[in-house]
Design an enzyme around this catalytic site. Sequence first.
Site, short mmCIF file in Angstrom:
data_model
loop_
_atom_site.label_atom_id
_atom_site.label_comp_id
_atom_site.label_asym_id
_atom_site.label_seq_id
_atom_site.Cartn_x
_atom_site.Cartn_y
_atom_site.Cartn_z
CG ASP A 1 28.15 37.55 32.47
OD1 ASP A 1 28.11 38.67 33.01
OD2 ASP A 1 28.73 37.34 31.38
CD GLU B 1 24.48 39.26 27.21
OE1 GLU B 1 25.30 39.05 28.10
OE2 GLU B 1 24.45 40.32 26.55
CD GLU C 1 32.54 37.94 34.91
OE1 GLU C 1 33.48 37.10 34.87
OE2 GLU C 1 32.68 39.07 35.41
CG HIS D 1 36.33 45.60 33.24
ND1 HIS D 1 35.91 45.66 31.94
CD2 HIS D 1 35.47 44.77 33.87
CE1 HIS D 1 34.84 44.90 31.78
NE2 HIS D 1 34.55 44.34 32.95
NE ARG E 1 36.00 39.84 41.17
CZ ARG E 1 35.11 40.83 41.21
NH1 ARG E 1 34.57 41.27 40.09
NH2 ARG E 1 34.77 41.38 42.36
CG HIS F 1 36.06 49.09 35.73
ND1 HIS F 1 35.92 49.11 37.09
CD2 HIS F 1 35.04 48.32 35.27
CE1 HIS F 1 34.86 48.39 37.44
NE2 HIS F 1 34.31 47.89 36.34
C1 UD1 Z 1 31.39 43.62 37.47
C2 UD1 Z 1 30.97 42.24 36.96
C3 UD1 Z 1 31.54 41.98 35.57
C4 UD1 Z 1 31.23 43.12 34.61
C5 UD1 Z 1 31.67 44.43 35.23
C6 UD1 Z 1 31.22 45.54 34.33
C7 UD1 Z 1 30.75 40.55 38.72
C8 UD1 Z 1 31.43 39.50 39.47
N1 UD1 Z 1 31.49 41.22 37.84
O1 UD1 Z 1 32.80 43.57 37.67
O2 UD1 Z 1 30.96 40.80 35.05
O3 UD1 Z 1 31.96 42.92 33.42
O4 UD1 Z 1 31.03 44.58 36.50
O5 UD1 Z 1 31.90 46.70 34.55
O6 UD1 Z 1 29.59 40.78 38.90
N2 UD1 Z 1 33.56 50.73 41.36
C9 UD1 Z 1 33.25 52.02 41.70
N3 UD1 Z 1 32.16 52.60 41.11
C10 UD1 Z 1 31.38 51.96 40.21
C11 UD1 Z 1 31.71 50.65 39.86
C12 UD1 Z 1 32.80 50.04 40.45
O7 UD1 Z 1 33.92 52.64 42.49
O8 UD1 Z 1 30.41 52.55 39.71
C13 UD1 Z 1 34.73 50.07 42.01
C14 UD1 Z 1 34.44 49.72 43.47
O9 UD1 Z 1 35.59 49.92 44.21
C15 UD1 Z 1 34.11 48.23 43.37
C16 UD1 Z 1 35.06 47.80 42.27
O10 UD1 Z 1 35.03 48.87 41.34
O11 UD1 Z 1 34.36 47.56 44.59
C17 UD1 Z 1 34.73 46.51 41.58
O12 UD1 Z 1 33.37 46.46 41.20
P1 UD1 Z 1 32.64 45.02 41.04
O13 UD1 Z 1 31.22 45.25 40.61
O14 UD1 Z 1 32.87 44.22 42.26
O15 UD1 Z 1 33.46 44.32 39.91
P2 UD1 Z 1 33.64 44.67 38.38
O16 UD1 Z 1 35.04 44.37 38.05
O17 UD1 Z 1 33.10 46.01 38.11
N1 UDP Z 2 30.88 51.48 28.42
C1 UDP Z 2 30.54 52.79 28.72
N2 UDP Z 2 31.49 53.62 29.23
C2 UDP Z 2 32.76 53.24 29.43
C3 UDP Z 2 33.11 51.88 29.14
C4 UDP Z 2 32.13 51.03 28.66
O1 UDP Z 2 29.40 53.19 28.53
O2 UDP Z 2 33.57 54.05 29.90
C5 UDP Z 2 29.85 50.58 27.90
C6 UDP Z 2 30.18 49.82 26.63
O3 UDP Z 2 29.88 50.56 25.48
C7 UDP Z 2 29.33 48.58 26.76
C8 UDP Z 2 29.32 48.32 28.24
O4 UDP Z 2 29.67 49.56 28.85
O5 UDP Z 2 28.00 48.84 26.36
C9 UDP Z 2 30.30 47.25 28.57
O6 UDP Z 2 30.40 47.17 29.94
P1 UDP Z 2 31.63 46.63 30.71
O7 UDP Z 2 32.84 46.66 29.86
O8 UDP Z 2 31.66 47.36 32.00
O9 UDP Z 2 31.18 45.14 31.02
P2 UDP Z 2 31.14 43.80 30.18
O10 UDP Z 2 30.49 44.05 28.89
O11 UDP Z 2 32.54 43.35 30.05
O12 UDP Z 2 30.39 42.87 31.07
#
Ligand code: UD1
Ligand code: UDP
Length: 374
Positions: free
Chosen positions: A98, A120, A134, A210, A212, A243
């Site tokens: 999602d 999924e 999502e 984490h 949104r 995160h």
């Molecule tokens: C995204 C997904 C969410 C998922 C989450 C998993 C969307 C809209 N959201 O949200 O469904 O649960 O990933 O974690 O697709 N950042 C870094 N390094 C990284 C990752 C993120 O610096 O490796 C920072 C960046 O500043 C980035 C911000 O996190 O701009 C947000 O990342 P983004 O992928 O936009 O949103 P998530 O909240 O991670």
């Molecule tokens: N996870 C990880 N390291 C972390 C936090 C989460 O490997 O520091 C793993 C967790 O075990 C799960 C997945 O990341 O498998 C969940 O991802 P996240 O919470 O980023 O996204 P969501 O499941 O909410 O979409």
Amino acid sequence: MKKIKVLSIFGTRPEAIKMCPLVKELDKHEEIENIVCVTGQHRQMLDQVLDIFQVIPDYDLKLMKDKQTLTTITTDVLISLEKLLPEIKPDLVLVHGDTTTSASAALASFYQQIPVGHVEAGLRTYDIYSPFPEEMNRKIISQITELFFAPTENNKKNLEKENIYKNIFVTGNTVIDAFQYTVKENYQFKNNVLKEIDFDNSRIVLMTAHRRENLGKPLENICKAVKRIVENNKDIQIVYPVHLNPAVRETVFEILGNEERIYLTDPIDVEDMHNVMSRSFLVMTDSGGLQEEGPHFGIPVVVLRTETERPEAVEAGTVQVAGVREEEIYTIVNRLLNDREAYQKMARAVNPYGDGHASERITEEIIKWSKIHV
Ligand code: UD1
Ligand code: UDP
């Protein structure tokens, strides 16, 4: 033999954790040309997973920006794939779950009239603003999808309620397949904080938050509740890998940054994560994935959200939705820490998400489908 070209596109940590086992399985079949494209919606958190599974993408769109928005991620994915898809010419594109990467990649494939397989499929809360974005992302993907890989019967029923009846396969969730790669009995932690923890003689509460829709006030409430929980339970330690989103880190470090027995770490790799979870007393989370993982290990999960698209483990009694108000979270968690009976009721391993063979089932269905359509 004509090979079927399967292109898996993913970009965030959870997609990678759940797609890598499938990518590994697709690789075992010589009738499949297995191609991986990562969008790089996440960078460090994605690379951590690719390293563990030793998956080397064929294409990396490197899209992550510091202050990316839903619009920039969507348009960047669409523009990049508009160029790439005609070059690769896949017979099938696989997307997961999602995220905005997944919805945009499905849409980009649709624009080129390439069939999409959705791993999924069928999760729903029926509230388009929670989880946001999502819920809408997965609804959009369902409109485009040709092959639906639903983790549970309940997910299949959700699709049927939307008049989708064709090509739904109940496979289990590939996250259970991932444990075969990550969970080890005499595991040595890599993270320095985890290395120091005595898991045998203390109660560990593992938490993540984490989402949104929780940014701002809800996340503040969650952190305040955690602070009170730790102050009132002197024998527990909180492990919270935070995160990398700056909007998350600002709130979390401000409220929990200087608290005794609260360990805020950078994201830990999935091997460390699954092994710390299997050794924890309790999980508190707003993540989707953790709600599937906790039940597998018999660890109660308190959900820091107002709803869940994963009712299976709630029905089985191992997951409880606490909401995002300080008082409710405090009361529920405090009870689980102090009422043995309430805890024991939840601490049962249940396995609504499959037997660890989801990737094999998905691959088998792809091969069957290709014999007719490719
Ligand atoms: C995204 C997904 C969410 C998922 C989450 C998993 C969307 C809209 N959201 O949200 O469904 O649960 O990933 O974690 O697709 N950042 C870094 N390094 C990284 C990752 C993120 O610096 O490796 C920072 C960046 O500043 C980035 C911000 O996190 O701009 C947000 O990342 P983004 O992928 O936009 O949103 P998530 O909240 O991670
Ligand atoms: N996870 C990880 N390291 C972390 C936090 C989460 O490997 O520091 C793993 C967790 O075990 C799960 C997945 O990341 O498998 C969940 O991802 P996240 O919470 O980023 O996204 P969501 O499941 O909410 O979409």
